[in-house]
Design a protein around this motif. Structure first.
Motif, PDB file in Angstrom:
ATOM      1  N   VAL A 101       0.862  -1.182   0.000  1.00 26.89           N
ATOM      2  CA  VAL A 101       0.000   0.000   0.000  1.00 26.89           C
ATOM      3  C   VAL A 101       0.898   1.231   0.000  1.00 26.89           C
ATOM      4  O   VAL A 101       1.755   1.383   0.872  1.00 26.89           O
ATOM      5  CB  VAL A 101      -0.919   0.029   1.239  1.00 26.89           C
ATOM      6  N   GLY A 102       0.723   2.092  -0.993  1.00 23.36           N
ATOM      7  CA  GLY A 102       1.566   3.275  -1.086  1.00 23.36           C
ATOM      8  C   GLY A 102       0.869   4.389  -1.825  1.00 23.36           C
ATOM      9  O   GLY A 102      -0.315   4.282  -2.181  1.00 23.36           O
ATOM     10  N   PRO A 103       1.574   5.489  -2.095  1.00 20.44           N
ATOM     11  CA  PRO A 103       0.975   6.628  -2.800  1.00 20.44           C
ATOM     12  C   PRO A 103       0.515   6.247  -4.205  1.00 20.44           C
ATOM     13  O   PRO A 103       1.080   5.368  -4.847  1.00 20.44           O
ATOM     14  CB  PRO A 103       2.123   7.646  -2.857  1.00 20.44           C
ATOM     15  N   ASP A 104      -0.520   6.925  -4.670  1.00 26.79           N
ATOM     16  CA  ASP A 104      -0.986   6.757  -6.037  1.00 26.79           C
ATOM     17  C   ASP A 104       0.073   7.321  -6.977  1.00 26.79           C
ATOM     18  O   ASP A 104       0.417   8.504  -6.888  1.00 26.79           O
ATOM     19  CB  ASP A 104      -2.302   7.515  -6.212  1.00 26.79           C
ATOM     20  N   PRO A 105       0.624   6.511  -7.895  1.00 28.17           N
ATOM     21  CA  PRO A 105       1.684   6.999  -8.774  1.00 28.17           C
ATOM     22  C   PRO A 105       1.226   8.098  -9.720  1.00 28.17           C
ATOM     23  O   PRO A 105       2.050   8.818 -10.281  1.00 28.17           O
ATOM     24  CB  PRO A 105       2.112   5.746  -9.547  1.00 28.17           C
ATOM     25  N   GLU A 106      -0.088   8.242  -9.897  1.00 27.74           N
ATOM     26  CA  GLU A 106      -0.605   9.285 -10.781  1.00 27.74           C
ATOM     27  C   GLU A 106      -0.843  10.606 -10.048  1.00 27.74           C
ATOM     28  O   GLU A 106      -1.166  11.616 -10.666  1.00 27.74           O
ATOM     29  CB  GLU A 106      -1.929   8.816 -11.416  1.00 27.74           C
ATOM     30  N   SER A 107      -0.689  10.585  -8.744  1.00 31.47           N
ATOM     31  CA  SER A 107      -0.967  11.784  -7.950  1.00 31.47           C
ATOM     32  C   SER A 107       0.306  12.591  -7.722  1.00 31.47           C
ATOM     33  O   SER A 107       1.381  12.036  -7.492  1.00 31.47           O
ATOM     34  CB  SER A 107      -1.568  11.387  -6.594  1.00 31.47           C
ATOM     35  N   LYS A 108       0.172  13.916  -7.781  1.00 34.69           N
ATOM     36  CA  LYS A 108       1.320  14.794  -7.528  1.00 34.69           C
ATOM     37  C   LYS A 108       1.524  15.030  -6.033  1.00 34.69           C
ATOM     38  O   LYS A 108       2.575  15.509  -5.623  1.00 34.69           O
ATOM     39  CB  LYS A 108       1.108  16.138  -8.228  1.00 34.69           C
ATOM     40  N   SER A 109       0.538  14.694  -5.223  1.00 36.35           N
ATOM     41  CA  SER A 109       0.634  14.988  -3.792  1.00 36.35           C
ATOM     42  C   SER A 109       1.595  14.067  -3.059  1.00 36.35           C
ATOM     43  O   SER A 109       2.144  14.423  -2.022  1.00 36.35           O
ATOM     44  CB  SER A 109      -0.751  14.889  -3.139  1.00 36.35           C
ATOM     45  N   GLY A 110       1.792  12.854  -3.588  1.00 40.64           N
ATOM     46  CA  GLY A 110       2.632  11.885  -2.899  1.00 40.64           C
ATOM     47  C   GLY A 110       1.962  11.284  -1.677  1.00 40.64           C
ATOM     48  O   GLY A 110       2.593  10.554  -0.917  1.00 40.64           O
ATOM     49  N   GLU A 111       0.673  11.550  -1.503  1.00 35.94           N
ATOM     50  CA  GLU A 111      -0.042  11.030  -0.342  1.00 35.94           C
ATOM     51  C   GLU A 111      -0.642   9.660  -0.627  1.00 35.94           C
ATOM     52  O   GLU A 111      -0.892   9.291  -1.773  1.00 35.94           O
ATOM     53  CB  GLU A 111      -1.167  11.988   0.067  1.00 35.94           C
ATOM     54  N   ILE A 112      -0.882   8.912   0.457  1.00 33.90           N
ATOM     55  CA  ILE A 112      -1.661   7.676   0.350  1.00 33.90           C
ATOM     56  C   ILE A 112      -3.115   8.066   0.596  1.00 33.90           C
ATOM     57  O   ILE A 112      -3.462   8.512   1.691  1.00 33.90           O
ATOM     58  CB  ILE A 112      -1.203   6.633   1.382  1.00 33.90           C
ATOM     59  N   PRO A 113      -3.979   7.912  -0.411  1.00 34.39           N
ATOM     60  CA  PRO A 113      -5.369   8.363  -0.263  1.00 34.39           C
ATOM     61  C   PRO A 113      -6.238   7.322   0.426  1.00 34.39           C
ATOM     62  O   PRO A 113      -5.856   6.156   0.575  1.00 34.39           O
ATOM     63  CB  PRO A 113      -5.811   8.555  -1.719  1.00 34.39           C
ATOM     64  N   ILE A 114      -7.422   7.732   0.792  1.00 39.58           N
ATOM     65  CA  ILE A 114      -8.331   6.835   1.502  1.00 39.58           C
ATOM     66  C   ILE A 114      -8.739   5.647   0.632  1.00 39.58           C
ATOM     67  O   ILE A 114      -8.936   4.534   1.136  1.00 39.58           O
ATOM     68  CB  ILE A 114      -9.580   7.592   2.014  1.00 39.58           C
ATOM     69  N   ASP A 115      -8.857   5.849  -0.686  1.00 35.85           N
ATOM     70  CA  ASP A 115      -9.255   4.733  -1.555  1.00 35.85           C
ATOM     71  C   ASP A 115      -8.252   3.588  -1.477  1.00 35.85           C
ATOM     72  O   ASP A 115      -8.636   2.412  -1.548  1.00 35.85           O
ATOM     73  CB  ASP A 115      -9.383   5.203  -3.004  1.00 35.85           C
ATOM     74  N   ALA A 116      -6.965   3.924  -1.341  1.00 41.14           N
ATOM     75  CA  ALA A 116      -5.948   2.875  -1.241  1.00 41.14           C
ATOM     76  C   ALA A 116      -6.159   2.041   0.014  1.00 41.14           C
ATOM     77  O   ALA A 116      -6.036   0.811  -0.009  1.00 41.14           O
ATOM     78  CB  ALA A 116      -4.551   3.493  -1.237  1.00 41.14           C
ATOM     79  N   VAL A 117      -6.481   2.705   1.120  1.00 35.93           N
ATOM     80  CA  VAL A 117      -6.694   1.991   2.378  1.00 35.93           C
ATOM     81  C   VAL A 117      -7.979   1.180   2.307  1.00 35.93           C
ATOM     82  O   VAL A 117      -8.044   0.050   2.814  1.00 35.93           O
ATOM     83  CB  VAL A 117      -6.709   2.977   3.560  1.00 35.93           C
ATOM     84  N   ARG A 118      -8.996   1.713   1.672  1.00 35.38           N
ATOM     85  CA  ARG A 118     -10.255   0.962   1.543  1.00 35.38           C
ATOM     86  C   ARG A 118     -10.053  -0.302   0.710  1.00 35.38           C
ATOM     87  O   ARG A 118     -10.540  -1.382   1.069  1.00 35.38           O
ATOM     88  CB  ARG A 118     -11.320   1.846   0.907  1.00 35.38           C
ATOM     89  N   GLN A 119      -9.326  -0.175  -0.409  1.00 31.60           N
ATOM     90  CA  GLN A 119      -9.048  -1.351  -1.230  1.00 31.60           C
ATOM     91  C   GLN A 119      -8.246  -2.384  -0.442  1.00 31.60           C
ATOM     92  O   GLN A 119      -8.520  -3.582  -0.500  1.00 31.60           O
ATOM     93  CB  GLN A 119      -8.268  -0.943  -2.477  1.00 31.60           C
ATOM     94  N   PHE A 120      -7.261  -1.880   0.295  1.00 24.74           N
ATOM     95  CA  PHE A 120      -6.448  -2.779   1.112  1.00 24.74           C
ATOM     96  C   PHE A 120      -7.298  -3.467   2.176  1.00 24.74           C
ATOM     97  O   PHE A 120      -7.192  -4.668   2.412  1.00 24.74           O
ATOM     98  CB  PHE A 120      -5.297  -1.998   1.749  1.00 24.74           C
ATOM     99  N   ALA A 121      -8.185  -2.710   2.842  1.00 30.55           N
ATOM    100  CA  ALA A 121      -9.005  -3.270   3.922  1.00 30.55           C
ATOM    101  C   ALA A 121      -9.893  -4.385   3.405  1.00 30.55           C
ATOM    102  O   ALA A 121     -10.136  -5.382   4.093  1.00 30.55           O
ATOM    103  CB  ALA A 121      -9.832  -2.172   4.570  1.00 30.55           C
ATOM    104  N   GLU A 122     -10.377  -4.228   2.182  1.00 32.26           N
ATOM    105  CA  GLU A 122     -11.214  -5.286   1.607  1.00 32.26           C
ATOM    106  C   GLU A 122     -10.411  -6.574   1.420  1.00 32.26           C
ATOM    107  O   GLU A 122     -10.893  -7.670   1.686  1.00 32.26           O
ATOM    108  CB  GLU A 122     -11.784  -4.820   0.265  1.00 32.26           C
ATOM    109  N   ARG A 123      -9.164  -6.424   0.964  1.00 29.63           N
ATOM    110  CA  ARG A 123      -8.319  -7.606   0.777  1.00 29.63           C
ATOM    111  C   ARG A 123      -7.830  -8.147   2.110  1.00 29.63           C
ATOM    112  O   ARG A 123      -7.711  -9.350   2.305  1.00 29.63           O
ATOM    113  CB  ARG A 123      -7.117  -7.259  -0.113  1.00 29.63           C
TER     114      ARG A 123
END
Length: 351
Positions: A101-123
């Motif tokens: 789980v890491g930052p969205d490579p398409e994002s300029k912010s370099g942040e880990i967004p909530i969608d990444a954590v939600r996808q991870f939580a499902e798995r």
């Protein structure tokens, strides 16, 4: 001027990239022993936060642990065997029970967004597919945005059985106290200088390791990575020469910053912070036990003898604040110009 180069981080939410099997670095072997013993006794915490400065081997340690937990037949040291079917999946970067789980490579912010954590939580809510554990590496955890951190907290509070959440961070102060309190904190230490130099020499013999290690703030992996390109060493010579010429009244601050356009801003601020720390050390002791720029000792000593230490401390604080601001994509040229002008004012009585 580019942003500070960081250690490589994983993608948004993905399986791991193909990697060689890791061994904990010498200065982390005691940490590894404790983790191995905790696992063997069934006392391994389900939330780990491995932290420390860049270049100390946090990620090596985390990957070695993940590989060990997913291997059904680790060796006596607790390391993955490297031969079983699970290890072959790990080597190929396709093990279903390892999540990055890491930052969205398409994002300029370099942040880990909530969608990444939600996808991870499902798995993560699923039981392990084939290995003894399901392991998630969250890196860099200090780039979780507020919403993502809140979402992760729910998973940390109620982890599923046989799962491990391993957070990796350099600035744990950026993580909410609620997340820190639910993890076992594992600080990776800066190794003894002699041990670090011995390790570096074993990788590549070169006479300037002592200086390079100092410039890397004692972090061997950073020193090793920096050794691949010597351009920055030449840039450092230019930057420090210009900085000292401003102090001597022989260079215009704005013109100097204009010459720094091709130099990484993070490196500039790092070097200037090191110079100021050295000046403050030399201002109270002509022979301090440590200098960040030992090859410039004589020049720095001459400048330190007339430096107002209180002003020097305030200026160092400004540099450190500028380094933090630099990560927010502000106008870095104006930031450096402001610092250079302030430096000229502080040192104006020297000339």
């Amino acid at each position: 001027m580019s942003a500070t180069r960081r250690e490589s981080a994983p993608l948004h939410v993905a399986g791991p990239s193909p990697r060689a099997f890791e061994r904990p670095l010498p200065w982390t072997e005691s940490i590894w022993s404790h983790l191995h013993a905790a696992r063997a006794s069934g006392r391994l915490a389900q939330g780990l936060l491995i932290f420390g400065p860049n270049g100390l081997g946090k990620r090596v340690l985390a990957r070695a642990l993940a590989q060990s937990l997913l291997c059904p037949t680790p060796n006596v040291q607790g390391l993955a065997c490297g031969r079983c079917a699970d290890c072959r999946l790990l080597a190929a970067g396709s093990h279903p029970d390892l999540i990055a789980v890491g930052p969205d490579p398409e994002s300029k912010s370099g942040e880990i967004p909530i969608d990444a954590v939600r996808q991870f939580a499902e798995r993560e809510s699923l039981t392990p597919s084939r290995a003894p554990y399901k392991v998630a590496l969250i890196d860099p955890a200090d780039r979780l945005n507020q919403a993502a951190a809140n979402a992760l907290l729910k998973t940390l509070e109620e982890p599923t059985e046989h799962s491990l959440l391993c957070l990796i961070a350099e600035r744990i102060g950026r993580l909410p106290a609620t997340i820190r309190s639910r993890c076992l904190l594992i600080q990776v230490p800066i190794p003894d200088e002699a041990a670090a130099l011995s390790w570096l020499a074993s990788r590549e013999p070169r006479p300037d390791w002592p200086l390079r290690l100092r410039l890397a703030h004692g972090a061997p992996l950073r020193a090793l990575a920096d050794s691949a390109d010597d351009t920055w060493m030449e840039q450092r010579v230019q930057c420090l020469r210009d900085f000292l010429e401003i102090a001597r009244g022989r260079a215009d601050p704005v013109a100097v910053v204009g010459r720094w356009n091709e130099i990484d801003t993070g490196r500039i601020l790092d070097w200037l912070a090191g110079v100021m720390v050295d000046l403050l050390r030399l201002g109270v002791c002509a022979t301090p036990p440590r200098l960040d720029h030992p090859d410039r000792r004589d020049e720095l000593l001459a400048l330190a003898q007339g430096l107002d230490l209180a002003a020097g401390h305030r200026f160092l604080k400004r540099i450190l604040e500028a380094r933090a601001l630099g990560e927010r994509n502000l106008n870095q040229q104006l930031l450096l110009e402001s610092l250079a002008i302030d430096w000229a004012r502080i040192t104006s009585r020297h000339h």
